[in-house]
Motif scaffolding. Structure first.
Motif, mmCIF file in Angstrom:
data_model
loop_
_atom_site.group_PDB
_atom_site.id
_atom_site.type_symbol
_atom_site.label_atom_id
_atom_site.label_comp_id
_atom_site.label_asym_id
_atom_site.label_seq_id
_atom_site.Cartn_x
_atom_site.Cartn_y
_atom_site.Cartn_z
ATOM 1 N N TYR A 1 60.906 -35.425 35.783
ATOM 2 C CA TYR A 1 60.985 -34.027 35.761
ATOM 3 C C TYR A 1 59.549 -33.507 35.272
ATOM 4 O O TYR A 1 59.256 -33.906 33.974
ATOM 5 C CB TYR A 1 62.201 -33.732 34.592
ATOM 6 C CG TYR A 1 63.342 -33.987 34.978
ATOM 7 C CD1 TYR A 1 64.284 -33.269 35.854
ATOM 8 C CD2 TYR A 1 64.080 -35.018 34.454
ATOM 9 C CE1 TYR A 1 65.633 -33.384 36.237
ATOM 10 C CE2 TYR A 1 65.338 -35.077 34.738
ATOM 11 C CZ TYR A 1 66.120 -34.467 35.364
ATOM 12 O OH TYR A 1 67.323 -34.749 35.611
ATOM 13 N N LEU B 1 57.697 -36.100 33.215
ATOM 14 C CA LEU B 1 58.473 -37.078 32.231
ATOM 15 C C LEU B 1 59.444 -38.069 33.288
ATOM 16 O O LEU B 1 60.061 -37.435 34.293
ATOM 17 C CB LEU B 1 59.402 -36.225 31.440
ATOM 18 C CG LEU B 1 60.584 -37.065 30.671
ATOM 19 C CD1 LEU B 1 60.342 -36.383 29.182
ATOM 20 C CD2 LEU B 1 61.933 -36.756 31.250
ATOM 21 N N ALA C 1 62.385 -39.884 33.893
ATOM 22 C CA ALA C 1 63.890 -39.889 33.325
ATOM 23 C C ALA C 1 64.579 -41.258 33.794
ATOM 24 O O ALA C 1 65.202 -41.849 33.121
ATOM 25 C CB ALA C 1 64.722 -38.812 33.915
ATOM 26 N N PRO D 1 72.159 -44.793 25.168
ATOM 27 C CA PRO D 1 71.951 -43.728 24.280
ATOM 28 C C PRO D 1 71.456 -42.439 24.961
ATOM 29 O O PRO D 1 71.221 -42.405 26.201
ATOM 30 C CB PRO D 1 70.732 -44.284 23.396
ATOM 31 C CG PRO D 1 70.037 -45.256 24.150
ATOM 32 C CD PRO D 1 70.885 -45.608 24.944
ATOM 33 N N SER D 2 71.796 -41.228 24.328
ATOM 34 C CA SER D 2 71.433 -39.921 24.687
ATOM 35 C C SER D 2 69.998 -39.988 25.159
ATOM 36 O O SER D 2 68.933 -40.510 24.449
ATOM 37 C CB SER D 2 71.693 -38.909 23.526
ATOM 38 O OG SER D 2 71.184 -37.831 24.023
ATOM 39 N N GLY D 3 69.694 -39.349 26.107
ATOM 40 C CA GLY D 3 68.568 -39.217 26.928
ATOM 41 C C GLY D 3 67.881 -40.365 27.741
ATOM 42 O O GLY D 3 66.836 -40.465 28.322
ATOM 43 N N CYS D 4 68.800 -41.392 27.858
ATOM 44 C CA CYS D 4 68.352 -42.382 28.683
ATOM 45 C C CYS D 4 68.421 -42.533 30.316
ATOM 46 O O CYS D 4 67.959 -43.277 30.958
ATOM 47 C CB CYS D 4 69.004 -43.872 28.171
ATOM 48 S SG CYS D 4 70.918 -43.828 28.859
ATOM 49 N N GLY D 5 68.956 -41.388 30.500
ATOM 50 C CA GLY D 5 68.897 -41.156 32.254
ATOM 51 C C GLY D 5 70.359 -41.441 32.919
ATOM 52 O O GLY D 5 70.276 -41.356 34.155
ATOM 53 N N LYS D 6 71.265 -41.280 32.108
ATOM 54 C CA LYS D 6 72.694 -41.604 32.566
ATOM 55 C C LYS D 6 73.191 -40.222 33.620
ATOM 56 O O LYS D 6 73.490 -40.502 34.614
ATOM 57 C CB LYS D 6 73.748 -41.827 31.536
ATOM 58 C CG LYS D 6 73.485 -42.800 30.605
ATOM 59 C CD LYS D 6 74.445 -43.022 29.728
ATOM 60 C CE LYS D 6 74.832 -41.560 28.593
ATOM 61 N NZ LYS D 6 73.530 -41.435 27.665
ATOM 62 N N THR E 1 71.432 -37.884 34.762
ATOM 63 C CA THR E 1 70.262 -37.943 36.039
ATOM 64 C C THR E 1 70.734 -38.685 37.270
ATOM 65 O O THR E 1 70.838 -38.296 38.266
ATOM 66 C CB THR E 1 69.062 -37.903 35.493
ATOM 67 O OG1 THR E 1 68.652 -37.122 34.495
ATOM 68 C CG2 THR E 1 67.850 -38.182 36.780
HETATM 69 P P1 ADP Z 1 71.489 -38.836 29.289
HETATM 70 O O1 ADP Z 1 72.432 -38.275 30.302
HETATM 71 O O2 ADP Z 1 71.312 -40.178 29.232
HETATM 72 O O3 ADP Z 1 71.849 -38.189 28.078
HETATM 73 P P2 ADP Z 1 69.556 -37.349 30.932
HETATM 74 O O4 ADP Z 1 69.879 -37.977 32.473
HETATM 75 O O5 ADP Z 1 70.436 -36.158 30.578
HETATM 76 O O6 ADP Z 1 70.127 -38.675 29.924
HETATM 77 O O7 ADP Z 1 68.163 -37.086 30.654
HETATM 78 C C1 ADP Z 1 67.026 -38.215 30.800
HETATM 79 C C2 ADP Z 1 65.888 -37.438 30.333
HETATM 80 O O8 ADP Z 1 65.346 -36.543 31.154
HETATM 81 C C3 ADP Z 1 65.703 -36.795 29.233
HETATM 82 O O9 ADP Z 1 64.543 -37.183 28.427
HETATM 83 C C4 ADP Z 1 65.994 -35.372 29.281
HETATM 84 O O10 ADP Z 1 65.388 -34.505 28.133
HETATM 85 C C5 ADP Z 1 64.987 -35.046 30.482
HETATM 86 N N1 ADP Z 1 65.738 -34.380 31.481
HETATM 87 C C6 ADP Z 1 67.131 -34.143 32.013
HETATM 88 N N2 ADP Z 1 67.462 -33.023 32.766
HETATM 89 C C7 ADP Z 1 66.417 -32.293 32.664
HETATM 90 C C8 ADP Z 1 65.759 -31.235 33.383
HETATM 91 N N3 ADP Z 1 66.444 -30.546 34.203
HETATM 92 N N4 ADP Z 1 64.511 -30.916 33.133
HETATM 93 C C9 ADP Z 1 63.529 -31.705 32.414
HETATM 94 N N5 ADP Z 1 63.925 -32.609 31.847
HETATM 95 C C10 ADP Z 1 65.146 -33.147 31.982
#
Ligand code: ADP
Length: 347
Positions: A11, A14, A16, A35-40, A42
């Motif tokens: 993104y 970043l 992901a 954990p939260s934010g690990c890319g699940k 996505t």
């Molecule tokens: P999880 O589901 O494990 O909590 P995410 O897949 O939602 O993780 O997010 C993985 C990373 O990508 C995080 O750092 C999140 O902030 C970032 N992220 C997720 N969606 C977006 C988006 N639409 N735009 C920018 N960053 C994103």
């Protein structure tokens, strides 16, 4: 059945998810745990066609679906927030999904009945979602996702927000339905109990990368990395320089000598040792055994069927042990911890 090949998603700057590859066999229940934010999410959304990969491929039944829109992939989804339409009845909610997939009206009525039956809610068709409990709403959401017989079912934290008892009940129930229908399932959660209790295999994700893909038992008993050892299940951690002694390894942590049965750790390497709470015995008296460590009890948590006892064994080093229920142990007691060299996980 499903293959995610070298999936990478950025993104902006970043990263992901980086180079994630895994396959799911027909009928398997796979969990993406981390954990939260690990890319699940996505990853899940990329499979569903809601997120465009920066790199990599998604293959479904041998076909490259990476560039197909979501409606052209035969995928069922249910989310943490059930996303049911509040103004529609349960029947209408389930029928809506079927109509979207082009089923004619007689087929729709039949499939709605069957899927309500499947989730044990045959009499709730005329209710509005607002009249149902959280668990029932989740079941409707699942019925809707299963109604059009998807190739794969994607579940994004569906049990989050349910209280503990309901969550446990739903786990058993979800596991049963999945086995009954035989639908290939990818389940996303940050909750290790969800992962360990339902999955055939678990993919542990950390910071966008896969740490280990394994059956629950293997994940718990033979974690591949310190992250997995720390994230899946509780344990006491010791670390220090290792010295080999025949087929045993000895690690010294803060003056405490710990013996481990046969590891791959080289002489002089820094070792991380993990001991599960159920492998630690708490005793009032020393027995002169190997791996016996004295300490002082700092907490006793009675959990009904067992107790979790926290023992300070050195400054800033606490060990966690399970004992039988309501043990005769109090905060401040001087105790001795014992564990078998065979039970130590060394990484
Ligand atoms: P999880 O589901 O494990 O909590 P995410 O897949 O939602 O993780 O997010 C993985 C990373 O990508 C995080 O750092 C999140 O902030 C970032 N992220 C997720 N969606 C977006 C988006 N639409 N735009 C920018 N960053 C994103």
């Amino acid at each position: 059945m499903l293959e995610v090949r070298d999936f990478t998603k950025y993104y902006g700057d970043l990263c992901a998810v980086e180079n994630l590859s895994f396959t799911i066999d027909e009928g398997e229940f796979i969990t993406l745990l981390g954990p939260s934010g690990c890319g699940k999410s996505t990853t899940l959304h990329a499979i569903a066609g809601l997120v465009e990969p920066t790199d990599g491929k998604i293959m479904l039944r041998g076909e490259d679906v990476t560039d197909l829109p979501p409606e052209k992939r035969n995928i069922g989804m249910a989310f943490q927030s059930t996303a049911l339409f509040p103004h529609m009845t349960v029947r209408e909610n389930i029928a809506f999904g079927l109509e979207m997939h082009g089923h004619d009206s007689t087929a729709v009525e039949e499939r709605v009945d069957e899927s309500l039956e499947l989730v044990d809610m045959p009499d709730h068709g005329d209710h509005k979602p607002g009249e149902l409990s959280g668990g029932q709403q989740q079941r409707v959401s699942l019925a809707r996702a299963l109604a059009y017989e998807p190739d794969i079912l994607l579940l994004d934290e569906p049990l989050t927000g349910l209280d503990r008892v309901l969550r446990e009940e739903m786990r058993g129930w979800l596991d049963r339905i999945q086995t009954e229908v035989g639908v290939t399932t990818l389940y996303v959660t940050h909750d290790q109990e969800d992962a360990l209790s339902m999955s055939d295999r678990v993919i542990v994700l950390n910071d966008g990368q896969s740490e280990q893909i394994a059956a629950p038992e293997r994940l718990y008993e033979s974690p591949a990395t310190p992250f997995v050892a720390e994230f899946v299940g509780k344990s006491t951690q010791f670390s220090g320089p290792a010295s080999r002694d025949g087929d045993r390894t000895v690690v010294v942590n803060d003056g405490k000598t710990i013996t481990v049965d046969g590891t791959d750790i080289d002489d002089g390497d820094e070792a991380n040792l993990y001991v599960r709470p159920e492998d630690i015995e708490v005793s009032a008296t020393p027995a002169g055994a190997e791996n016996e460590i004295p300490g002082r009890v700092v907490n006793v948590a009675n959990l009904g069927n067992r107790a979790e006892v926290t023992v300070e064994v050195a400054d800033g080093l606490e060990a966690l042990a399970h004992t039988s229920r309501f043990p005769d142990i109090d905060i401040g007691d001087e105790v001795h911890l014992r564990f078998d060299p065979e039970s130590v996980i060394a990484l």
